[in-house]
Each structure stands twice: as structure tokens, then as C-alpha cells.
Design a protein around this motif. Structure first.
Motif, PDB file in Angstrom:
ATOM      1  N   LEU A 214       0.829  -1.206   0.000  1.00 20.80           N
ATOM      2  CA  LEU A 214       0.000   0.000   0.000  1.00 20.80           C
ATOM      3  C   LEU A 214       0.866   1.259   0.000  1.00 20.80           C
ATOM      4  N   MET A 215       2.105   1.148   0.509  1.00 21.30           N
ATOM      5  CA  MET A 215       2.992   2.306   0.510  1.00 21.30           C
ATOM      6  C   MET A 215       3.697   2.466  -0.828  1.00 21.30           C
ATOM      7  N   ILE A 216       3.970   1.347  -1.497  1.00 24.59           N
ATOM      8  CA  ILE A 216       4.864   1.394  -2.658  1.00 24.59           C
ATOM      9  C   ILE A 216       4.107   1.363  -3.991  1.00 24.59           C
ATOM     10  N   VAL A 217       3.092   0.480  -4.112  1.00 22.49           N
ATOM     11  CA  VAL A 217       2.461   0.297  -5.427  1.00 22.49           C
ATOM     12  C   VAL A 217       1.813   1.590  -5.947  1.00 22.49           C
ATOM     13  N   PRO A 218       1.079   2.372  -5.111  1.00 23.83           N
ATOM     14  CA  PRO A 218       0.537   3.624  -5.639  1.00 23.83           C
ATOM     15  C   PRO A 218       1.623   4.580  -6.147  1.00 23.83           C
ATOM     16  N   VAL A 219       2.808   4.550  -5.526  1.00 24.04           N
ATOM     17  CA  VAL A 219       3.910   5.392  -5.998  1.00 24.04           C
ATOM     18  C   VAL A 219       4.378   4.906  -7.364  1.00 24.04           C
ATOM     19  N   VAL A 239      -4.483   7.556  -5.753  1.00 26.13           N
ATOM     20  CA  VAL A 239      -4.577   6.147  -6.133  1.00 26.13           C
ATOM     21  C   VAL A 239      -4.805   5.291  -4.887  1.00 26.13           C
ATOM     22  N   GLY A 240      -4.078   5.607  -3.811  1.00 22.94           N
ATOM     23  CA  GLY A 240      -4.222   4.859  -2.563  1.00 22.94           C
ATOM     24  C   GLY A 240      -5.645   4.916  -2.041  1.00 22.94           C
ATOM     25  N   VAL A 241      -6.226   6.112  -2.011  1.00 20.60           N
ATOM     26  CA  VAL A 241      -7.598   6.263  -1.517  1.00 20.60           C
ATOM     27  C   VAL A 241      -8.559   5.472  -2.396  1.00 20.60           C
ATOM     28  N   VAL A 242      -8.396   5.603  -3.711  1.00 24.48           N
ATOM     29  CA  VAL A 242      -9.335   4.940  -4.630  1.00 24.48           C
ATOM     30  C   VAL A 242      -9.278   3.425  -4.465  1.00 24.48           C
ATOM     31  N   VAL A 243      -8.062   2.852  -4.430  1.00 23.54           N
ATOM     32  CA  VAL A 243      -8.008   1.381  -4.338  1.00 23.54           C
ATOM     33  C   VAL A 243      -8.479   0.892  -2.973  1.00 23.54           C
ATOM     34  N   CYS A 244      -8.188   1.640  -1.912  1.00 22.75           N
ATOM     35  CA  CYS A 244      -8.618   1.191  -0.584  1.00 22.75           C
ATOM     36  C   CYS A 244     -10.135   1.207  -0.465  1.00 22.75           C
ATOM     37  N   VAL A 245     -10.746   2.301  -0.872  1.00 28.10           N
ATOM     38  CA  VAL A 245     -12.201   2.413  -0.735  1.00 28.10           C
ATOM     39  C   VAL A 245     -12.902   1.442  -1.684  1.00 28.10           C
ATOM     40  N   THR A 246     -12.417   1.352  -2.921  1.00 25.71           N
ATOM     41  CA  THR A 246     -13.030   0.431  -3.874  1.00 25.71           C
ATOM     42  C   THR A 246     -12.877  -1.014  -3.402  1.00 25.71           C
ATOM     43  N   GLY A 247     -11.663  -1.355  -2.977  1.00 25.66           N
ATOM     44  CA  GLY A 247     -11.407  -2.722  -2.523  1.00 25.66           C
ATOM     45  C   GLY A 247     -12.305  -3.095  -1.367  1.00 25.66           C
ATOM     46  N   LEU A 248     -12.446  -2.178  -0.429  1.00 25.02           N
ATOM     47  CA  LEU A 248     -13.286  -2.446   0.742  1.00 25.02           C
ATOM     48  C   LEU A 248     -14.752  -2.616   0.330  1.00 25.02           C
ATOM     49  N   GLY A 259      -7.742  -6.936   2.560  1.00 23.96           N
ATOM     50  CA  GLY A 259      -6.353  -6.573   2.324  1.00 23.96           C
ATOM     51  C   GLY A 259      -5.877  -7.058   0.966  1.00 23.96           C
ATOM     52  N   ALA A 260      -6.131  -8.336   0.698  1.00 24.16           N
ATOM     53  CA  ALA A 260      -5.683  -8.912  -0.562  1.00 24.16           C
ATOM     54  C   ALA A 260      -6.371  -8.238  -1.738  1.00 24.16           C
ATOM     55  N   THR A 261      -7.681  -7.958  -1.601  1.00 25.29           N
ATOM     56  CA  THR A 261      -8.415  -7.309  -2.692  1.00 25.29           C
ATOM     57  C   THR A 261      -7.815  -5.938  -3.003  1.00 25.29           C
ATOM     58  N   ILE A 262      -7.524  -5.179  -1.934  1.00 24.22           N
ATOM     59  CA  ILE A 262      -6.971  -3.829  -2.130  1.00 24.22           C
ATOM     60  C   ILE A 262      -5.636  -3.894  -2.861  1.00 24.22           C
ATOM     61  N   VAL A 263      -4.774  -4.829  -2.425  1.00 21.06           N
ATOM     62  CA  VAL A 263      -3.446  -4.914  -3.038  1.00 21.06           C
ATOM     63  C   VAL A 263      -3.533  -5.382  -4.482  1.00 21.06           C
ATOM     64  N   VAL A 264      -4.387  -6.392  -4.747  1.00 19.51           N
ATOM     65  CA  VAL A 264      -4.534  -6.870  -6.124  1.00 19.51           C
ATOM     66  C   VAL A 264      -5.069  -5.749  -7.015  1.00 19.51           C
ATOM     67  N   LEU A 265      -5.998  -4.971  -6.458  1.00 21.08           N
ATOM     68  CA  LEU A 265      -6.561  -3.837  -7.203  1.00 21.08           C
ATOM     69  C   LEU A 265      -5.457  -2.823  -7.534  1.00 21.08           C
ATOM     70  N   ALA A 266      -4.613  -2.523  -6.552  1.00 19.94           N
ATOM     71  CA  ALA A 266      -3.537  -1.552  -6.764  1.00 19.94           C
ATOM     72  C   ALA A 266      -2.596  -2.041  -7.854  1.00 19.94           C
TER      73      ALA A 266
END
Lengths: 313, 271
Positions: A214-219, A239-248, A259-266
Motif C-alpha cells: 500500500l505504501m509502494i504500489v501507488p507510488v 490512487v491509494g484512496v481509490v483502491v482502498c475504498v473500492t477494494g473495501l 487486504g488482498a483485494t486492495i493490493v490486487v486492485l492496486a
């Protein structure tokens, strides 16, 4: 319409409200700190801190058990203390330069996991108790958790954005920062502490094993789109906000790990950005990138490089 | 200018400076004084300690013995007014993971121990500094798309943006093409005329020949010349001249290496 009413239901669910707010804060804050880590080529630091935080969780568990209170009560404070101590230790190692940062990180990885498993056993818990910290448990965010998340996220964003010029200078060219009279050691320590806080805050959302993503992929996504440090940080945060909220939101309807959904989305967003960039980006220098510079050698007429060829190295 | 230039103010004062790096003794008792308004060049062969001396002056290299004073403040004990000192390192730092624009790099020159935030109107000051080095149209360019010479000029702009009274430059024209060297010499001349004190490490005087008023030559960590800029050796550009010398900490060296290949003298070659 059906989808809209479903989303409406989701927003009235108090569990979901807390989870969404936590996801929003973590999604915004983690990439801000991640930008500094990527700039310093310390992308894996978050992982190292995450592993140390696991020992902290188990240590908190052990203290809780010893004091006879609910064992979870000290898990997050334990993680905060261990993560901050670990991050400062690695900064010290990096500064001394005796061991390479790479080796120090590796030792943190193994020590953190082994320590966590060992201590949780001593505390009378099982490895299963560690799972919610390893993989996140955002659906069980309590009011107290949320309060802690809000406070720590505020600290992260204040330091990360408020001190951006000074932290950029230190991360970009440390020797020049010294020659400017900036308190380099203090600023480096701030990056380390803020990274540790980010790890413990994001622990609830994506879990310790995926915090660093979550710290690195959006960068990494933002770098596909812009060349400026400030815009990289801003884009990464969005990007971080969008993937976290969408994933959730996805996991509200589908029973999968948030967690996995958010990271896969990112990572999916990164893949799309990387694939699309060559199509939309301004084509590299179509003309001589340095038209103001005369050639160093006299060329016979007609022997000049064709202008669409890349001449500079 | 903010400095009150009373009598010849000692802008840089170095006394019996020793610097070690690991086992090697790089500076072995260097004395150096630079007065306000002077333009001094530091010369010497590779490994003579020029860069280390400059790094010690700006607080990057820690002295093992001796004292360094910058603008009257002793490094390590007093608060040095770094916002009045512009430093241009030898090369752009190793490429960092996140790209940054020329303006962002130059803006970091506006920070100091007293100022952790960018001041109001920083964009104008950054643009002016980039204009001084002829890169006004490159403000928003990413550093990594600029040529080596342009990157070097951005670093000079980063030192100029704080409007320094002292400018310390470490080989600012190494690997820079001729037109850029001329442009650089012109901007140094303007700064010297404005009363800025300049200390510049050079490999050879080149374009700055007429601007520097004094030359300090280092050899193996010691000052061996302090005065008028020396002429380069007549054979300096000869084919047989060895630009790179293996250096030995002991005074004795194998005979073939100490002898100048042209005239056979045992004097060491200073480039």
C-alpha cells in the motif's frame, strides 16, 4: 438502481462506516510516506518494519496476558513501540554504514517473524491469533481502533506533507542537506518514525504482510504518469484512496479478504497504467532534446543524425 | 549584500585540518584562509584531497583534528549561517527512485537550519536562479532528461537560489562541454563582481583563468602552493603526460612512476 440502494445500505452500516474511514485515511497516508521510501530506494523498509511489528503484537499480547487483561488490548500499542524502535534501529545501521541496509532489512525480516511466533506461544496464544494482524481485519475495527487510526494518520499526513520540502531535500541529496544546515539526522529519524506509524495504522486494513504494497504500489502507478516529486506524491495518494475504498466496497458484497483485494486492485491499476502509458504519453523527444547545444564535432553536410533518432545518452 | 564587509573579513578559515577516511589519512594539516570577495581556486592531482577539503568546509566530512571556521562560526560548536553559503557538489547525487523536476531540486536550496519550509514567492526565486544558469525554459523538466552539463547547471542554480555570500564549488565544469564552461565562467565573473566570495575546485584553470585571484595547490593532503595561479606544466598536454598517478601514502615510490616521462625529473606532476 439496485446497486445504488445496496451502496446506500453499506454506508449506513456502522461497521462499514468505521472501516471506510480507516481505509480512506490509510489509503491517503501510506503512499505519502511510501514516496520518500521509494525516493531513498528503501522500498522494502515497510516490509522490514511490518515483520518487527509482528513481534510487537506478540509482545503486547504477552504483557496483556501477564496483567490479566484482554490480550488484544496491548497488541496495537506493542506494534507501535516495536515498529518505531525497529525503524530507528535500521536508520542507525544505515547511518553507521557498517552493515548494508539490505542485510539489516533481511535480519529484521527473520527476527520479526521468529520473535512474533515465539512470543505468541509464550503468551498462550496460537499462530491463528497472529493471522488477523498478518492479513488485516478491517471489518472488526472498533471505535478505539478508529480513534487511534485518526490520530496516527493525522501525524503521518502532517509530517509527510507539512515537511515535504525538508524531507525531499534530505532524501534527494543528503550531503547538500547537511551543507544547508538542515538537521539531517532528525529528519531521517522522522521518516523512519512516520514509516513505522504507517505500518501499524495500515496493519488493520491490509495486514502486516501487505502493508508495504500500500505504501509502494501507488507510488509506482504515479511514476508512470508524472515526472515531478510533488505530483508523484499527490497522484499516489489519490490512487491509494481509490483502491482502498473500492477494494473495501467490493468485499462488502463479495466475501473475500479486504487486504488482498486492495493490493490486487492496486497492482491491476499499475498494470493498466504501465500498459497505457506508451500509448498516451507524449512521444519521447521527437526533436533534438538539446537544440541549444552545438555539436562538438564538425559534421559534413548530410551526415547529421536523423532527428527522430535518440542521440543523447 | 547582507554581509557587512568591514576590513578583510575571513570568510573561510582552516587551521591544521586533518581528515581521515577509514585507514587513509586524506588531509594532513591543511591551513587555508579565504577573505571576503576573493575568488580562490583549489588545484591538485586526483587524490590530493581537494574534494575532502571542500566537504570538510561544508560540514559533510568530519575533521579528525584542527578547526574550520565559516563566516566566523566554528563548525561543530557554533551555529554556522549556512543560508549564506552555496555549495555545489561534484556530481548530482546517485539517481533517486522518484523523479523530480529542476524547479523542485533548485527549491531545496532555499531551505536551511532555520527554514524548513519554502518561503513565499519561492517559484519566482527558483525561476530567477535557473535563469542565471540559462535554464529558465527547463523549470518543469525532469532531472533525468537533462544532459550532464544541464544537471550540473541545475545544481549551481540550487546554490545560487539562496543568494549566497560564499559559493563553494567542487569541480563544476568536470565533464561539461565548452559552451557550458564559458557560460559558467561568465556567471562566476558576475558573482565575483557582485562581491560574492568564491572557492572553486578545478582540475585546470581553463575558462576561469582570468577570474580567480589566487590558487591553492594541494598535494597528498598538504598545501604546496598558495599564491598566484600557477602555469600548467609545458608538457601538460603532451601525449606522454600521465594524468592519472597511482598514489602511495609513503614518500618512497617505485622509481619509474616518480619520474616524469618527458624530462626525467623526479618532481611530482601537478595537473
Amino acid at each position: 438502481m439496485n446497486l445504488l440502494s445496496e451502496l446506500g445500505w453499506m454506508l449506513t452500516d456502522p461497521f462499514m462506516q468505521r472501516a471506510l474511514l480507516a481505509a480512506l485515511l490509510v489509503g491517503a497516508g501510506a503512499p505519502v510516506v511510501g514516496t520518500y521510501l521509494v525516493q531513498r530506494r528503501l522500498s522494502l523498509l515497510g516490509d522490514g518494519i511490518g515483520h518487527i511489528a509482528l513481534t510487537g503484537v506478540a509482545l503486547g499480547w504477552l504483557i496483556g496476558a501477564a496483567l490479566g487483561v484482554a490480550p488484544e488490548a496491548f497488541a496495537v500499542p506493542g506494534a507501535v513501540v516495536a515498529a518505531v524502535a525497529g525503524a530507528l534501529a535500521i536508520e542507525l545501521v544505515r547511518r553507521r554504514g557498517r552493515t548494508s541496509g539490505d542485510l539489516a532489512l533481511a535480519i529484521m525480516f527473520y527476527g520479526g517473524i521468529a520473535g512474533g511466533v515465539l512470543l505468541i506461544g509464550l503468551a498462550g496464544g496460537s499462530n491463528g491469533n497472529l493471522m488477523q494482524y498478518l492479513f488485516g481485519s478491517i471489518s472488526t475495527v472498533s471505535g478505539t481502533d478508529l480513534a487511534l487510526t485518526v490520530v496516527l494518520s493525522a501525524v503521518i499526513l502532517l509530517v509527510g506533507i507539512g515537511l515535504r520540502a525538508a524531507l525531499f531535500s534530505v532524501s534527494h541529496d543528503e550531503e547538500f542537506a547537511v551543507a544547508s544546515g538542515l538537521p539531517v539526522w532528525l529528519l531521517n529519524a522522522m521518516v523512519a518514525v512516520v514509516s513505522a506509524l504507517t505500518v501499524t495504522v495500515a496493519m488493520r486494513v491490509v495486514g502486516l504482510l501487505l502493508v508495504s504494497a500500500l505504501m509502494i504500489v501507488p507510488v509506482a502507478v504515479a511514476q508512470q504518469l508524472t515526472h515531478s516529486f510533488a505530483r508523484t506524491m499527490g497522484t499516489a495518494s489519490v490512487v491509494g484512496v481509490v483502491v482502498c475504498v473500492t477494494g473495501l466496497t467490493i468485499t462488502y458484497f463479495q466475501d473475500v479478504s479486504p487486504g488482498a483485494t486492495i493490493v490486487v486492485l492496486a497492482i491491476a491499476v499499475y498494470a493498466v497504467a504501465a500498459a497505457v502509458r506508451p500509448l498516451v504519453a507524449r512521444r519521447g523527444p521527437a526533436t533534438d532534446p538539446h537544440p541549444d547545444l552545438p555539436d562538438d564535432v564538425e559534421l559534413p553536410p548530410g551526415a547529421r543524425a536523423r532527428t527522430d533518432q535518440e542521440v543523447c545518452t | 549584500m547582507r554581509v557587512s564587509r568591514t576590513t578583510a573579513e575571513h570568510v573561510i578559515e582552516v587551521e591544521r585540518l586533518h581528515v581521515h577516511a577509514g585507514a587513509s589519512h586524506i588531509l594532513r594539516g591543511v591551513d587555508l584562509t579565504v577573505r571576503a570577495g576573493e575568488a580562490v581556486t583549489l588545484l591538485g592531482a586526483n587524490g590530493s584531497g581537494k574534494s575532502t577539503l571542500v566537504k570538510a568546509l561544508v560540514g559533510v566530512a568530519a575533521p579528525s583534528q584542527g578547526t574550520v571556521r565559516v563566516l566566523g562560526a566554528r563548525l561543530g560548536t557554533d551555529r554556522v549561517p549556512w543560508e549564506r553559503v552555496g555549495y555545489v557538489p561534484q556530481r548530482a547525487g546517485a539517481r533517486t527512485g522518484v523523479p523530480s523536476t529542476a524547479a523542485e531540486v533548485v527549491a531545496s536550496g532555499l531551505l536551511s537550519g532555520r527554514r524548513w519550509w519554502l518561503p513565499r514567492g519561492w517559484r519566482t526565486r527558483v525561476r530567477d536562479a535557473l535563469d542565471q544558469v540559462g535554464l529558465a525554459d527547463r523549470t518543469e523538466s525532469a532531472m533525468h532528461v537533462l544532459s550532464g552539463g544541464q544537471q550540473q547547471r541545475v545544481l549551481i542554480a540550487r546554490a545560487l537560489v539562496r543568494d549566497p555570500d560564499v559559493l563553494v564549488l567542487d569541480e563544476p565544469v568536470a565533464g561539461v562541454d565548452h559552451p557550458s564552461q564559458e557560460a559558467f565562467a561568465a556567471s562566476v565573473r558576475r558573482l565575483v563582481e557582485r562581491g560574492v566570495t568564491v572557492l572553486v575546485v578545478l582540475h585546470e584553470l581553463g575558462e576561469l583563468d582570468e577570474i580567480v585571484s589566487r590558487a591553492v595547490v594541494l598535494r597528498h593532503g598538504l598545501v604546496v602552493h598558495d599564491g598566484a595561479p600557477p602555469r600548467p606544466r609545458a608538457d601538460h598536454d603532451a601525449a606522454a603526460h600521465r594524468h592519472l598517478h597511482p598514489h602511495d601514502d609513503e614518500a618512497r615510490r617505485p622509481a619509474p612512476l616518480t619520474q616524469n616521462p618527458v624530462n626525467g625529473s623526479t618532481e611530482e606532476v601537478v595537473s
